[in-house]
Design a protein around this motif. Structure first.
Motif, mmCIF file in Angstrom:
data_model
loop_
_atom_site.group_PDB
_atom_site.id
_atom_site.type_symbol
_atom_site.label_atom_id
_atom_site.label_comp_id
_atom_site.label_asym_id
_atom_site.label_seq_id
_atom_site.Cartn_x
_atom_site.Cartn_y
_atom_site.Cartn_z
ATOM 1 N N LYS A 101 0.831 -1.204 0.000
ATOM 2 C CA LYS A 101 0.000 0.000 0.000
ATOM 3 C C LYS A 101 0.863 1.251 0.000
ATOM 4 O O LYS A 101 0.587 2.212 -0.712
ATOM 5 N N GLU A 102 1.915 1.245 0.796
ATOM 6 C CA GLU A 102 2.794 2.404 0.873
ATOM 7 C C GLU A 102 3.741 2.480 -0.314
ATOM 8 O O GLU A 102 4.136 3.575 -0.732
ATOM 9 N N ASN A 103 4.107 1.354 -0.882
ATOM 10 C CA ASN A 103 5.082 1.311 -1.975
ATOM 11 C C ASN A 103 4.576 0.415 -3.106
ATOM 12 O O ASN A 103 5.009 -0.733 -3.265
ATOM 13 N N PRO A 104 3.626 0.923 -3.901
ATOM 14 C CA PRO A 104 3.137 0.125 -5.031
ATOM 15 C C PRO A 104 4.201 0.039 -6.127
ATOM 16 O O PRO A 104 5.166 0.808 -6.147
ATOM 17 N N ILE A 105 4.013 -0.896 -7.017
ATOM 18 C CA ILE A 105 4.841 -0.981 -8.223
ATOM 19 C C ILE A 105 4.126 -0.206 -9.319
ATOM 20 O O ILE A 105 2.948 -0.457 -9.595
ATOM 21 N N ILE A 106 4.830 0.732 -9.931
ATOM 22 C CA ILE A 106 4.212 1.650 -10.892
ATOM 23 C C ILE A 106 4.765 1.396 -12.289
ATOM 24 O O ILE A 106 5.987 1.295 -12.480
ATOM 25 N N LEU A 107 3.860 1.315 -13.260
ATOM 26 C CA LEU A 107 4.213 1.285 -14.682
ATOM 27 C C LEU A 107 3.589 2.511 -15.315
ATOM 28 O O LEU A 107 2.371 2.679 -15.275
ATOM 29 N N ARG A 108 4.418 3.388 -15.910
ATOM 30 C CA ARG A 108 3.861 4.640 -16.437
ATOM 31 C C ARG A 108 4.587 5.076 -17.694
ATOM 32 O O ARG A 108 5.660 4.576 -18.042
ATOM 33 N N ALA A 109 3.976 6.051 -18.368
ATOM 34 C CA ALA A 109 4.600 6.676 -19.525
ATOM 35 C C ALA A 109 5.641 7.684 -19.079
ATOM 36 O O ALA A 109 5.532 8.296 -18.008
ATOM 37 N N GLU A 110 6.651 7.857 -19.920
ATOM 38 C CA GLU A 110 7.651 8.895 -19.641
ATOM 39 C C GLU A 110 6.972 10.260 -19.519
ATOM 40 O O GLU A 110 7.254 11.030 -18.604
ATOM 41 N N THR A 111 6.058 10.534 -20.459
ATOM 42 C CA THR A 111 5.225 11.736 -20.412
ATOM 43 C C THR A 111 3.789 11.299 -20.624
ATOM 44 O O THR A 111 3.503 10.534 -21.546
ATOM 45 N N ALA A 112 2.889 11.788 -19.779
ATOM 46 C CA ALA A 112 1.493 11.362 -19.878
ATOM 47 C C ALA A 112 0.951 11.590 -21.285
ATOM 48 O O ALA A 112 1.018 12.696 -21.816
ATOM 49 N N GLY A 113 0.425 10.526 -21.896
ATOM 50 C CA GLY A 113 -0.171 10.619 -23.214
ATOM 51 C C GLY A 113 0.794 10.472 -24.365
ATOM 52 O O GLY A 113 0.372 10.372 -25.525
ATOM 53 N N LYS A 114 2.091 10.435 -24.095
ATOM 54 C CA LYS A 114 3.084 10.357 -25.169
ATOM 55 C C LYS A 114 3.552 8.934 -25.451
ATOM 56 O O LYS A 114 4.350 8.706 -26.357
ATOM 57 N N VAL A 115 3.057 7.991 -24.691
ATOM 58 C CA VAL A 115 3.288 6.577 -24.985
ATOM 59 C C VAL A 115 2.000 6.020 -25.561
ATOM 60 O O VAL A 115 0.974 5.971 -24.874
ATOM 61 N N THR A 116 2.023 5.634 -26.828
ATOM 62 C CA THR A 116 0.827 5.082 -27.462
ATOM 63 C C THR A 116 1.019 3.588 -27.679
ATOM 64 O O THR A 116 2.046 3.139 -28.187
ATOM 65 N N ILE A 117 -0.003 2.851 -27.275
ATOM 66 C CA ILE A 117 -0.021 1.398 -27.463
ATOM 67 C C ILE A 117 -0.869 1.136 -28.698
ATOM 68 O O ILE A 117 -2.071 1.421 -28.700
ATOM 69 N N GLU A 118 -0.271 0.609 -29.755
ATOM 70 C CA GLU A 118 -0.951 0.496 -31.037
ATOM 71 C C GLU A 118 -0.836 -0.915 -31.594
ATOM 72 O O GLU A 118 -0.173 -1.780 -31.034
ATOM 73 N N GLY A 119 -1.523 -1.125 -32.735
ATOM 74 C CA GLY A 119 -1.490 -2.430 -33.376
ATOM 75 C C GLY A 119 -2.259 -3.465 -32.585
ATOM 76 O O GLY A 119 -3.266 -3.179 -31.940
ATOM 77 N N VAL A 120 -1.794 -4.698 -32.634
ATOM 78 C CA VAL A 120 -2.440 -5.813 -31.935
ATOM 79 C C VAL A 120 -1.801 -5.904 -30.547
ATOM 80 O O VAL A 120 -0.738 -6.509 -30.384
ATOM 81 N N SER A 121 -2.447 -5.285 -29.574
ATOM 82 C CA SER A 121 -1.814 -5.096 -28.267
ATOM 83 C C SER A 121 -2.831 -5.205 -27.147
ATOM 84 O O SER A 121 -4.031 -5.013 -27.357
#
Length: 767
Positions: A67-87
């Protein structure tokens, strides 16, 4: 010596801390690096995906955070990482956070885009998806089913996301309760912007579904609060509740063609929600009630014009000993302290019995379980029109108690009751969609457990100042100003671009082909008068208008042997005006793709002549038109007419939502002029819309095996009026569905068969 040791210890501690920070933060730029970082992640780790396009990537994000230390997966800049194609993305473990990702230009290879489990042995718990966008990440084949977000496990959260544009089968977001590890889940679905979701043309287009028929008696405790449902038009159910003890609070439903439906499950709370309609749609609904123990309080309804399933409050009759997938009786439901402004007959009871209330008949044996022990109290109804019909009863309402409900004018409903009172009061306009009373109606009913309704719509304390309706005075500020920035991400918008459409002159067939290809959506192609010999199919994959520059001289598009006229692609919008289209009976004038019609098309034909084609419009299976409109046009000497008849699987689907054929002439169409078909039946579905008005049909239908000139099997809403039928060698002009109130009005028939009304049309029940 002592000071040196302390300094050495602090230096060692500092560099050790720096080393921990470095180890916990990983910046990755490839799929291999991402999976390695996930494999090595520990509580407190942060994995940063480098800005750019991540194509054809299937992410499995797992780990054990705290709770105090979650594992985070994020974009370098919000909205600038696009997940495209068959994903897609699957998460499993505890205290995982995913943020700032943008899914677009693709589709999932599985049954979900984001799934709160990796497999049945690896569910997500206490995990979160936040500040993400799923934008038209829809299957190429509209008939393929998926869910964009699947919630499994317990205590998970979906918040501040934009989820827009799903056009294929399946609810946008679905909560699963299969297995004990998924019940008592306490999921949080909060501060999201859902929609727009386009019309789907049949069932299975919900925006949110919690549970299913077979887990509908299961406790979920999901909280859906402070979301913005924006033109969620997928089907009649915006939200389909199918489990117990869920809460729906402080959501805004804006011009969404459907309702919050308590389809299955019991003991839900619906409090503080706002339902905004308009003057133009009768499909925008409010709340539909089935089952037991719900409390519906402090909700505000404005211009909800729908009837029956789409009324502001639709209360259904149940089926005795109902199976889990049908309709249980409404019992022990409380509807209190709600406000209805300019709503058409806001309270409708016995919905689904399909009975003309003018006839003194009992409900059908199938739908005969009337509401029992239901209470309507302290509701406020105001209509700017003088005549009010607040209650529509399709069956007896003896099991409903009315207490201290106030109208501003005479009650002209069939149901009169001391608990439905007329009182002279006024409302004032606070904002575009908000009207509040000028004074409190303080004669409130104090029912059992009513002390638990502690606040009003805007959070004012009812213990200090109580009043009938959702709003008590005084109010401060303007709490119903719709601020879209409060919902979803800060970096994504569905607002239209500022592109200014261009008018493009066309003088040759070659020019038409090239300029159509290079045109932007919204552009207008104007054709000089003359003949354009077209040797290639014209592709429509954008919103384009083709029009003659001289209104007095129609440009003629003459299509070569075997060359299809126009081919409609997903999102194609074709406007034809003041043209002449000619074939040689070897080609279709307008046809859809035969597969991968992922999104709807639209077609508008005005003041246009269409002649000598094999068919006028041909829709392939799984294609769908939101609107087809033909006005003031002439169709003649074609082998067949408009073919919208490929959805024959008896699943409730159809090829077009709205079909308007007006002020037009049909001459020598050899087969049926229109074949508009819906297979399968569920009485709560919209079911298609046909307006056939002020047309003339001559010498048509002689080669049709069905003997029907107009085929509209299973289409629910039909306006069949002011048409002329002359010398059409058919057995019958049309068969109308009497049970749905369809009837011919002011039609003239000569040597053309009859229009038959079939009261109970034979339909296969979908379920």
């Amino acid at each position: 010596m002592k000071k040196s040791l302390i300094l050495l210890f602090l230096t060692f501690t500092f560099f050790s801390y720096q080393e921990i920070l470095t180890a916990q933060t990983s910046k990755v730029s490839t799929q291999a690096e991402l999976q390695e970082a996930i494999f090595n992640a520990k509580a407190g780790s942060e994995i940063i995906m480098k800005n750019g396009v991540w194509n054809d990537i299937q992410i499995k994000f797992y780990g054990e955070g705290t709770k105090e230390n979650p594992i985070i997966l994020r974009a370098e800049t919000a909205g600038k990482v696009t997940i495209e194609g068959v994903s897609n993305l699957r998460i499993g473990g505890k205290y995982l956070v995913v943020k700032d990702l943008h899914f677009k230009n693709g589709h999932t290879p599985t049954k979900s885009v984001i799934q709160f489990k990796i497999n049945n042995d690896s569910l997500a718990n206490y995990s979160r998806i936040t500040n993400c966008v799923i934008d038209e990440f829809t299957q190429p084949n509209r008939e393929d089913t998926d869910h964009w977000v699947e919630l499994w496990g317990r205590h998970n959260q979906l918040d501040h996301c934009n989820i827009v544009g799903k056009s294929n089968f399946g609810p946008t977001v679905r909560v699963f309760l299969n297995g004990n590890e998924n019940v008592y889940n306490y999921h949080q679905i909060v501060f999201n912007h859902f929609g727009p979701r386009p019309r789907k043309g049949g069932p299975h287009g919900e925006t949110l579904q919690i549970g299913d028929s077979y887990t509908s008696m299961t406790p979920s405790y999901t909280n859906v609060s402070n979301n913005f449902f924006d033109k969620c038009n997928g089907e009649v159910e915006i939200i389909s509740n199918k489990s117990n003890f869920n809460e729906y609070r402080n959501n805004i439903f804006f011009e969404s063609e459907g309702s919050l439906v308590l389809r299955h499950g019991n003991y839900c709370t619906i409090d503080g929600n706002v339902f905004i309609g308009n003057d133009n749609s009768e499909f925008i609904g409010g709340i539909r009630v089935i089952n037991t123990g719900h409390w519906i309080t402090n909700n505000y309804f404005y211009k909800i014009r729908g009837n029956e399933f789409r009324s502001a409050l639709a209360v259904m009759n149940g089926i005795p000993k109902s199976p889990l997938n049908r309709y249980n009786q409404v019992t022990d439901v409380v509807v209190a302290y709600n406000t209805y402004i300019d709503c058409k007959s806001p309270f409708q009871f016995g919905v689904g019995t399909n009975i003309d209330k003018k006839d003194v008949l009992p409900a059908s044996e199938i739908r005969s379980a009337r509401p029992e022990r239901m209470l309507l109290a302290n509701n406020l109804v105001f209509n700017h029109e003088e005549d009010q019909y607040p209650v529509v009863n399709y069956d007896d309402v003896g099991g409903v108690t009315f207490k201290n409900n106030y109208l501003n004018s005479e009650n002209k409903s069939d149901v009169s009751n001391d608990g439905i009172r007329t009182s002279v009061f006024e409302v004032k306009k606070i904002s575009k969609d908000l009207y509040v009373p000028t004074k409190n109606q303080e004669d409130v009913y104090h029912g059992f457990d009513f002390e638990t309704i502690k606040t009003d719509l805007f959070g004012a304390d009812r213990q200090k100042q109580n009043s009938v309706g959702a709003i008590t005075l005084p109010i401060t500020g303007n709490p119903l100003l719709i601020q879209k920035e409060l919902y979803g991400t800060k970096w994504f918008s569905t607002e239209a671009s500022n592109y200014k459409p261009k008018t493009i002159a066309v003088s040759s067939a070659k020019s038409l082909v090239s300029k159509l290809k290079s045109a932007h959506s919204g552009d207008i192609l104007t054709l000089n008068s003359g003949v354009y010999k077209i040797n290639a199919t014209l592709i429509i994959d954008k919103n384009v208008t083709i029009i003659s520059s001289d209104k007095g001289k129609k440009a003629e598009l003459r299509f070569a042997t075997g060359v299809t006229g126009f081919e409609m692609h997903p999102k194609g919008v074709l406007n034809l005006e003041n043209l002449s289209l000619k074939g040689d009976k070897t080609q279709d004038a307008i046809v859809t793709l035969d597969k991968n019609m992922s999104k709807a098309f639209n077609l508008f034909i005005k003041n246009t002549e269409i002649s000598k084609f094999k068919s006028v419009i041909k829709a392939y299976k799984a294609s769908f038109a939101d609107t087809i409109a033909i006005d003031n046009s002439s169709i003649k000497d074609c082998l067949t007419g408009i073919l919208l008849n490929t959805e024959i699987d008896a699943k409730g689907d159809y090829n077009a939502e709205f079909v308007f054929i007006t002020n037009s002439t049909f001459d020598q169409v050899q087969s049926s002029v229109l074949n508009y078909y819906r297979g399968g039946y569920d009485e709560s579905c919209i079911g298609g819309n046909l307006v056939l008005k002020n047309n003339t049909f001559t010498n048509c239908g002689k080669a049709d095996e069905s003997g029907l000139l107009i085929q509209n099997h299973g289409i629910v809403n039909v306006d069949f009026s002011d048409n002329t039928f002359k010398d059409n060698p058919v057995k019958e002009i049309a068969v109308l569905w009497g049970e749905k109130g369809q009837k011919p009005v002011n039609n003239t028939m000569s040597n053309s068969g009859e229009i038959r009304i079939e009261q109970n049309l034979k339909q296969k029940l979908m379920y």
